[in-house]
Design an enzyme around this catalytic site. Structure first.
Site, PDB file in Angstrom:
ATOM      1  N   LYS A   1       0.966  -1.152   0.006  1.00 21.36           N
ATOM      2  CA  LYS A   1       0.126  -0.015  -0.103  1.00 21.36           C
ATOM      3  C   LYS A   1       1.127   1.261  -0.044  1.00 21.36           C
ATOM      4  O   LYS A   1       1.285   1.545   1.045  1.00 21.36           O
ATOM      5  CB  LYS A   1      -1.025  -0.057   1.209  1.00 21.36           C
ATOM      6  CG  LYS A   1      -1.829   1.312   0.951  1.00 21.36           C
ATOM      7  CD  LYS A   1      -2.353   1.838   2.374  1.00 21.36           C
ATOM      8  CE  LYS A   1      -1.580   2.914   2.623  1.00 21.36           C
ATOM      9  NZ  LYS A   1      -1.466   4.113   1.964  1.00 21.36           N
TER      10      LYS A   1
ATOM     11  N   GLU B   1      -1.274   7.152  -0.596  1.00 19.75           N
ATOM     12  CA  GLU B   1      -2.539   7.412  -1.261  1.00 19.75           C
ATOM     13  C   GLU B   1      -2.112   8.584  -2.157  1.00 19.75           C
ATOM     14  O   GLU B   1      -2.869   9.142  -3.298  1.00 19.75           O
ATOM     15  CB  GLU B   1      -3.810   7.653  -0.607  1.00 19.75           C
ATOM     16  CG  GLU B   1      -3.793   8.785   0.421  1.00 19.75           C
ATOM     17  CD  GLU B   1      -3.140   8.329   1.886  1.00 19.75           C
ATOM     18  OE1 GLU B   1      -2.235   7.432   1.877  1.00 19.75           O
ATOM     19  OE2 GLU B   1      -3.520   8.960   3.098  1.00 19.75           O
TER      20      GLU B   1
ATOM     21  N   GLU C   1      10.392   2.232   9.853  1.00 23.30           N
ATOM     22  CA  GLU C   1      11.487   3.118   9.692  1.00 23.30           C
ATOM     23  C   GLU C   1      10.352   4.481   9.628  1.00 23.30           C
ATOM     24  O   GLU C   1       9.735   5.037   8.916  1.00 23.30           O
ATOM     25  CB  GLU C   1      11.764   3.170   7.977  1.00 23.30           C
ATOM     26  CG  GLU C   1      12.507   1.937   7.800  1.00 23.30           C
ATOM     27  CD  GLU C   1      13.889   1.831   8.269  1.00 23.30           C
ATOM     28  OE1 GLU C   1      14.383   2.912   8.840  1.00 23.30           O
ATOM     29  OE2 GLU C   1      14.673   0.726   8.374  1.00 23.30           O
TER      30      GLU C   1
ATOM     31  N   CYS D   1      13.241  11.920   5.154  1.00 21.41           N
ATOM     32  CA  CYS D   1      13.398  11.663   6.672  1.00 21.41           C
ATOM     33  C   CYS D   1      14.604  11.825   7.425  1.00 21.41           C
ATOM     34  O   CYS D   1      14.838  12.206   8.321  1.00 21.41           O
ATOM     35  CB  CYS D   1      12.858   9.885   6.583  1.00 21.41           C
ATOM     36  SG  CYS D   1      14.165   9.289   5.704  1.00 21.41           S
TER      37      CYS D   1
ATOM     38  N   GLU E   1       9.031  16.934  14.549  1.00 13.23           N
ATOM     39  CA  GLU E   1       9.668  16.812  12.982  1.00 13.23           C
ATOM     40  C   GLU E   1       8.614  17.667  11.987  1.00 13.23           C
ATOM     41  O   GLU E   1       7.424  17.650  12.098  1.00 13.23           O
ATOM     42  CB  GLU E   1       9.444  15.735  12.605  1.00 13.23           C
ATOM     43  CG  GLU E   1      10.124  15.259  11.194  1.00 13.23           C
ATOM     44  CD  GLU E   1       9.858  13.848  10.629  1.00 13.23           C
ATOM     45  OE1 GLU E   1       8.546  13.395  10.888  1.00 13.23           O
ATOM     46  OE2 GLU E   1      10.712  13.150   9.776  1.00 13.23           O
TER      47      GLU E   1
HETATM   48  P1  NAD Z   1       2.579   8.982   7.231  1.00  5.34           P
HETATM   49  O1  NAD Z   1       2.740   8.383   8.480  1.00  5.34           O
HETATM   50  O2  NAD Z   1       1.387   9.842   7.064  1.00  5.34           O
HETATM   51  O3  NAD Z   1       1.938   7.834   6.219  1.00  5.34           O
HETATM   52  C1  NAD Z   1       2.687   6.838   5.802  1.00  5.34           C
HETATM   53  C2  NAD Z   1       1.949   5.776   5.411  1.00  5.34           C
HETATM   54  O4  NAD Z   1       1.248   5.107   6.308  1.00  5.34           O
HETATM   55  C3  NAD Z   1       1.018   6.081   3.926  1.00  5.34           C
HETATM   56  O5  NAD Z   1       0.933   5.158   3.067  1.00  5.34           O
HETATM   57  C4  NAD Z   1      -0.268   6.440   4.822  1.00  5.34           C
HETATM   58  O6  NAD Z   1      -1.319   6.207   4.153  1.00  5.34           O
HETATM   59  C5  NAD Z   1      -0.203   5.110   5.977  1.00  5.34           C
HETATM   60  N1  NAD Z   1      -0.919   5.249   7.234  1.00  5.34           N
HETATM   61  C6  NAD Z   1      -1.571   6.376   7.719  1.00  5.34           C
HETATM   62  N2  NAD Z   1      -2.232   6.046   8.718  1.00  5.34           N
HETATM   63  C7  NAD Z   1      -2.339   5.022   9.019  1.00  5.34           C
HETATM   64  C8  NAD Z   1      -2.781   3.876  10.063  1.00  5.34           C
HETATM   65  N3  NAD Z   1      -3.603   3.971  10.773  1.00  5.34           N
HETATM   66  N4  NAD Z   1      -2.300   2.639   9.643  1.00  5.34           N
HETATM   67  C9  NAD Z   1      -1.512   2.219   8.706  1.00  5.34           C
HETATM   68  N5  NAD Z   1      -1.142   2.872   7.596  1.00  5.34           N
HETATM   69  C10 NAD Z   1      -1.541   4.213   7.856  1.00  5.34           C
HETATM   70  O7  NAD Z   1       3.954   9.710   6.793  1.00  5.34           O
HETATM   71  P2  NAD Z   1       3.838  10.453   5.374  1.00  5.34           P
HETATM   72  O8  NAD Z   1       3.515  11.745   5.800  1.00  5.34           O
HETATM   73  O9  NAD Z   1       3.529   9.498   4.328  1.00  5.34           O
HETATM   74  O10 NAD Z   1       5.602  10.349   5.154  1.00  5.34           O
HETATM   75  C11 NAD Z   1       6.469  11.369   5.971  1.00  5.34           C
HETATM   76  C12 NAD Z   1       6.803  10.756   7.106  1.00  5.34           C
HETATM   77  O11 NAD Z   1       7.740   9.604   6.680  1.00  5.34           O
HETATM   78  C13 NAD Z   1       8.125  11.451   7.864  1.00  5.34           C
HETATM   79  O12 NAD Z   1       7.868  11.367   9.168  1.00  5.34           O
HETATM   80  C14 NAD Z   1       9.319  10.806   7.375  1.00  5.34           C
HETATM   81  O13 NAD Z   1      10.457  11.065   8.512  1.00  5.34           O
HETATM   82  C15 NAD Z   1       9.070   9.361   7.306  1.00  5.34           C
HETATM   83  N6  NAD Z   1       9.906   8.874   6.674  1.00  5.34           N
HETATM   84  C16 NAD Z   1      10.951   7.882   7.049  1.00  5.34           C
HETATM   85  C17 NAD Z   1      11.771   7.449   6.382  1.00  5.34           C
HETATM   86  C18 NAD Z   1      12.897   6.149   6.824  1.00  5.34           C
HETATM   87  O14 NAD Z   1      13.587   5.545   6.067  1.00  5.34           O
HETATM   88  N7  NAD Z   1      12.982   6.272   8.378  1.00  5.34           N
HETATM   89  C19 NAD Z   1      11.763   7.427   4.770  1.00  5.34           C
HETATM   90  C20 NAD Z   1      10.849   8.191   4.401  1.00  5.34           C
HETATM   91  C21 NAD Z   1       9.915   8.813   5.093  1.00  5.34           C
END
Ligand code: NAD
Length: 497
Positions: free
Chosen positions: A180, A183, A255, A289, A390
């Site tokens: 997944k 979106e 991650e 990130c 963040e």
């Molecule tokens: P997010 O947590 O909002 O969403 C990530 C994913 O989780 C999306 O696919 C989203 O649809 C899904 N999601 C949302 N709610 C959920 C739930 N209740 N249950 C399961 N899945 C759910 O993050 P984002 O805004 O898409 O990305 C930014 C974040 O990702 C930042 O905090 C960034 O630091 C982190 N990030 C970390 C790494 C790493 O390697 N550590 C890499 C890239 C991004």
């Protein structure tokens, strides 16, 4: 139904392209100008459960899990070749979804092809090992086996790279999966599923369900037929995934985010430190990130360094993916733009000094996109909102330190532990500080490079488990990647002109 027959048949379940069971769709719009990019299926619980059932069957009843790792490796190498062949199409799709500059998406595609190549080559190279029982009447061996059905949930900032880091090792290992993606950025995941099919992935082994975290991600996190949920995204979502997975004690890989320190000593090469400080935080408008969002600078260098960073930050040119003169792009969405703006306002209310930015750029060119100016907040205090939370936007905060111990103490004073940088002209000091930072990756006189063969993952609340590399050293050790640039100098990602 083929994808051509129904443009919203963009879920890939059990080897078929299908629309959402309830027919819902979502419009994908480019963050740079709001133009419609695609209309895709918006999956829900029923689609996710069907995809999980397909992946479960393919794992339990098919020949995939016991297939030769060499064949799975060859498949990954074929995928890598397809990614190279179709690089332009992938890069364009990634830029339209994210708004990032085309050249950055092209770099990402090179990394993604390299990731598939890397896991293609190591598949089957480590079958396990024999253990001496001390007797000729018994044999004993350790062998590696696939985990089973993996639920994969990925973010929007590096959409296909984050997918690649999960899909490639899972295929190498013989797992099946339901993916997944965010979106907001589904296009390259759709293209990847086509590439996997062309490369010969059997039906049911890889499934794609598009949709929100609340509707699709939550099912992947809690479903009893998922053996491992591998999540990349924000800390707060990661906690929800972890909690949902606990009910069935499934394996969890997380991650998460970072508040990544960039420690600059007074003896660092000035031009190099300025240049990397800018790249560390403003690359992809801070939506990285591992962005170096916390500049931690030695007292005596503070004024000169911050003045020059502010001067250079004001020269950074914003623009869309195909603007030839743009140096970085928009934020992903209006909601995210608001979040970043709120973060800045709250930090200033707490006493941070706004040196530049803190607002949207003016001008017709930016009107349709989610642009935000590179922002510098000086005089932030340890423990304050600006340092703890963040922003995931183009916002640099500045803290000061006196000596080496002070620098390490401040850099480690965060519940995150993803990555950090150290700039100094003293190689021994660089190593000492790198050894003491509680962050999963430490760059010395550099920022951002990662290698598929090196470990990637967070200490503390930046994650559980590690991607890339060959980890597997057990739960009682962290694996830190220390990368040192032996010929540091400005790279001029942001031209300063
Ligand atoms: P997010 O947590 O909002 O969403 C990530 C994913 O989780 C999306 O696919 C989203 O649809 C899904 N999601 C949302 N709610 C959920 C739930 N209740 N249950 C399961 N899945 C759910 O993050 P984002 O805004 O898409 O990305 C930014 C974040 O990702 C930042 O905090 C960034 O630091 C982190 N990030 C970390 C790494 C790493 O390697 N550590 C890499 C890239 C991004």
């Amino acid at each position: 139904m083929s994808q051509a027959e129904n443009s919203a048949a963009t879920l890939f379940i059990d080897g078929e392209w299908v629309p959402a069971a309830d027919g819902r769709t979502r419009e994908i719009r480019c963050p740079a100008d709001g133009e419609l990019v695609a209309t895709v299926a918006e999956g829900g619980r029923a689609d996710t459960e069907r995809a999980i059932a397909a992946a479960r069957r393919a794992f339990d009843e098919g020949s995939w899990a016991t297939s030769s790792p060499w064949e799975r490796g060859d498949l990954l190498l074929r995928v890598s070749d397809i990614l190279v062949r179709d690089k332009a199409e992938f890069a364009r799709a990634e830029s339209l979804d994210t708004g990032k500059r085309l050249v950055e998406s092209e770099f990402d595609m090179d990394d993604i092809a390299a990731c598939f190549r890397y896991f293609g080559k190591i598949a089957g190279t480590d079958a396990g090992h024999l253990v001496d029982t001390g007797s000729r009447d018994s044999i004993s061996r350790v062998q590696y086996e696939p985990v089973g059905v993996c639920g994969m949930i990925t973010p929007w900032n590096y959409p296909l790279l984050q997918v690649a880091w999960k899909v490639a090792p899972a295929i190498a290992a013989g797992d099946t999966f339901v993916l997944k993606p965010s979106e907001l950025t589904p296009s390259t995941a759709i293209l990847l599923m086509r590439a996997l099919t062309e490369a010969g992935l059997p039906a049911g082994v890889g499934n794609l369900v598009l949709g929100t975290g609340a509707e699709v991600g939550s099912v992947l996190s809690e479903h009893p037929d998922i053996d491992l949920v591998s999540f990349t995204g924000g800390l707060h979502t990661g906690r929800k995934v972890s909690a949902a997975a606990a009910a069935t004690v499934k394996k969890v890989a997380l991650e998460l985010g970072g508040k990544n320190p960039n420690v600059v000593f007074a003896d660092a090469d000035f031009e190099t430190a300025v240049d990397y400080a800018l790249t560390a935080v403003f690359l992809h408008s801070g939506q990285v990130c591992s962005a170096g969002t916390r500049l931690i600078v030695q007292d005596e260098l503070h004024d000169a360094l911050v003045d020059e960073i502010v001067r250079r930050a004001e020269l950074i040119r914003l623009g869309g993916p195909f603007d030839a003169d743009a140096e970085t792009g928009p934020l992903i969405s209006a909601a995210h733009l608001q979040k970043v703006d709120d973060y800045v306002a709250k930090s200033v209310a707490e006493g941070a000094v706004l040196r530049t930015g803190g607002r949207r750029p003016e001008g017709e060119r930016y009107a349709g996109g989610h642009y935000y100016l590179p922002t510098v907040l000086d005089n932030v205090q340890q423990g304050s909102y600006a340092v703890v939370e963040e922003s995931f936007g183009p916002v640099l905060t500045v803290e000061r330190f006196t000596d080496e111990d002070d620098a390490v103490r401040i850099a480690n004073d965060t519940h995150y532990g993803l990555a950090g940088g150290v700039f100094t002209g003293d190689p021994a000091k660089a190593q000492r500080v790198a050894n003491r930072l509680r962050h999963g990756t430490v760059w010395i006189n550099d920022f951002h490079p990662y290698l598929p063969q090196a470990e990637w993952g967070g200490y503390k609340q930046s994650g559980i488990g590690r991607e890339l590399g060959r980890a597997g050293l057990g739960e009682y050790q962290e694996a830190k990647h220390v990368f040192q640039n032996l010929r540091p100098g400005p790279q001029n990602w942001f031209s300063g002109k």
